[in-house]
Design a protein around this motif. Structure first.
Motif, PDB file in Angstrom:
ATOM      1  N   SER A 203      -5.684  13.670   2.962  1.00 54.48           N
ATOM      2  CA  SER A 203      -4.546  12.678   2.848  1.00 54.48           C
ATOM      3  C   SER A 203      -4.932  11.619   3.715  1.00 54.48           C
ATOM      4  CB  SER A 203      -3.357  13.411   2.948  1.00 54.48           C
ATOM      5  OG  SER A 203      -2.903  14.489   1.778  1.00 54.48           O
ATOM      6  N   PRO A 204      -5.489  10.641   3.018  1.00 48.46           N
ATOM      7  CA  PRO A 204      -5.692   9.159   4.067  1.00 48.46           C
ATOM      8  C   PRO A 204      -4.322   8.388   4.229  1.00 48.46           C
ATOM      9  CG  PRO A 204      -7.229   9.585   2.474  1.00 48.46           C
ATOM     10  CD  PRO A 204      -6.279  10.633   1.885  1.00 48.46           C
ATOM     11  N   GLY A 205      -4.106   7.563   5.060  1.00 45.66           N
ATOM     12  CA  GLY A 205      -3.232   6.611   4.974  1.00 45.66           C
ATOM     13  C   GLY A 205      -3.588   5.170   4.309  1.00 45.66           C
ATOM     14  N   VAL A 206      -3.354   4.136   4.910  1.00 44.72           N
ATOM     15  CA  VAL A 206      -3.862   2.927   4.383  1.00 44.72           C
ATOM     16  C   VAL A 206      -5.359   2.639   4.835  1.00 44.72           C
ATOM     17  CG1 VAL A 206      -3.149   0.533   3.914  1.00 44.72           C
ATOM     18  CG2 VAL A 206      -1.471   2.011   4.515  1.00 44.72           C
ATOM     19  N   VAL A 207      -6.211   2.849   3.893  1.00 42.73           N
ATOM     20  CA  VAL A 207      -7.584   2.663   4.246  1.00 42.73           C
ATOM     21  C   VAL A 207      -8.257   1.324   3.503  1.00 42.73           C
ATOM     22  CG1 VAL A 207      -9.809   3.807   3.801  1.00 42.73           C
ATOM     23  CG2 VAL A 207      -7.970   5.034   4.246  1.00 42.73           C
ATOM     24  N   ASP A 267      -4.371   9.696   8.914  1.00 40.30           N
ATOM     25  CA  ASP A 267      -3.419   8.436   8.757  1.00 40.30           C
ATOM     26  C   ASP A 267      -3.169   7.593   9.936  1.00 40.30           C
ATOM     27  OD1 ASP A 267      -1.953  10.214  10.028  1.00 40.30           O
ATOM     28  OD2 ASP A 267      -0.127   9.717   8.707  1.00 40.30           O
ATOM     29  N   GLY A 268      -4.164   7.988  11.126  1.00 39.46           N
ATOM     30  CA  GLY A 268      -3.824   7.054  12.104  1.00 39.46           C
ATOM     31  C   GLY A 268      -2.369   7.428  12.725  1.00 39.46           C
ATOM     32  N   GLY A 269      -1.674   8.428  12.534  1.00 41.72           N
ATOM     33  CA  GLY A 269      -0.456   8.653  12.958  1.00 41.72           C
ATOM     34  C   GLY A 269       0.599   7.989  12.268  1.00 41.72           C
ATOM     35  N   THR A 270       0.410   7.566  11.026  1.00 41.12           N
ATOM     36  CA  THR A 270       1.300   6.970  10.161  1.00 41.12           C
ATOM     37  C   THR A 270       2.521   7.849   9.684  1.00 41.12           C
ATOM     38  OG1 THR A 270      -0.434   5.425   9.148  1.00 41.12           O
ATOM     39  CG2 THR A 270       1.859   5.731   8.084  1.00 41.12           C
ATOM     40  N   LEU A 271       2.378   8.768   9.191  1.00 39.27           N
ATOM     41  CA  LEU A 271       3.310   9.965   8.876  1.00 39.27           C
ATOM     42  C   LEU A 271       4.372  10.239  10.027  1.00 39.27           C
ATOM     43  CD1 LEU A 271       4.660  11.396   6.471  1.00 39.27           C
ATOM     44  CD2 LEU A 271       3.188  13.329   7.280  1.00 39.27           C
TER      45      LEU A 271
END
Length: 288
Positions: A203-207, A267-271
């Motif tokens: 599940s990617p974040g904004v890529v 996700d780079g810690g987005t969630l």
């Protein structure tokens, strides 16, 4: 070239990055519905030394996916499948999003689950949206997402929203579809395991792919996407290579042989930021 076959379904930014990272020294099957893009990526990779075969596919059509799986298996043992095909809310109406992002993933899990070789693995691209929609999917709907025949999934009541504004219907359909992908992959893991294979989702974040930019620049979601990039723990966009690195780990049975039926957030810690309030999902004018 004879060897373990890598199949990449969807040759957008993430699919191409996965094909390049994992495709050296083995047969690679690239598949997409966009034949212009498919030919361009295939030609470029062949000129750079990759052993590439391309095949047009419509993932919303089970017969088309079955043909793709048979074609790949005819080249050798299919030991890696990366399914990245999908449409975002900025790219298509809700009905087409459901057909590709929801039904298409189920078709792929079914058909490649019939040909995946022992020791092989699959990776299916979901989205952080699936986690955001986790609480919106009740137990009864989750059971449908896990077990219903693929062709029936688009008829789930949650995806029939005639009174919802178009932009919201697209976003909701996308979120439900991505949550369904996570559930479906988990449910399919035992079946793949019966063949000695594994399957997981990412599940990617904004890529920063063309699809990611379409969403980032869409007016209806722009403020939330800005916060998802600027305020995540990494402080940046994700890249297709970030996702490819995660796929490399999950598809390599020397590194992840005990990992199956899980979803990996990239996700780079987005969630984490959303859960703590650091990342805001509300319009700018409603933030305090």
């Amino acid at each position: 070239m004879i060897g373990n076959v890598l199949v990449v379904v969807g040759v957008g930014g993430m699919g191409e990055a996965i094909a390049r990272r994992l495709g050296s020294g083995r047969p690679v099957v690239l598949a997409d519905h966009d034949e212009v893009r498919l030919q361009a990526v295939s030609s470029a990779m062949r000129r750079q030394g990759y052993d590439v075969r391309e095949k047009s596919v419509d993932v919303s059509d089970r017969g088309s996916v079955r043909e793709l799986a048979a074609f790949a298996a005819g080249l050798g043992p299919v030991t890696a499948v990366a399914h990245t095909a999908g449409l975002s809310p900025a790219q298509a109406p809700a009905e087409r999003i459901a057909a590709v992002d929801l039904v298409g993933v189920a078709h792929s899990l079914d058909e490649f689950g019939e040909v995946i070789a022992p020791g092989g693995a699959g990776v299916y691209i979901s989205s952080i949206a699936g986690h955001i929609f986790r609480d919106a999917v009740d137990a009864a709907t989750a059971a449908i997402f896990a077990n219903a025949p693929a062709e029936e999934l688009a008829d789930v009541g949650l995806l029939s929203m005639p009174d919802v504004p178009v932009d919201l219907a697209r976003a909701m359909t996308y979120g439900y579809a991505k949550r369904a992908n996570q559930i479906r992959v988990q449910a399919q893991a035992p079946r793949w395991g019966d063949r000695g294979a594994r399957v997981n989702s990412i599940s990617p974040g904004v890529v920063a792919t063309p699809m990611g930019w379409d969403e980032f620049e869409a007016e209806f979601a722009h403020d939330a996407y800005k916060s998802m990039v600027a305020d995540n723990a990494a402080g940046r966009f994700g890249t297709a290579e970030d996702v490819a690195a995660a796929a490399d780990f999950l598809l390599d049975s020397t590194k992840s042989s005990f990992v199956s039926g899980v979803d990996l957030l990239v996700d780079g810690g987005t969630l984490a930021g959303i859960s703590t309030g650091r990342v805001s999902m509300s319009p700018a004018e409603n933030r305090t």
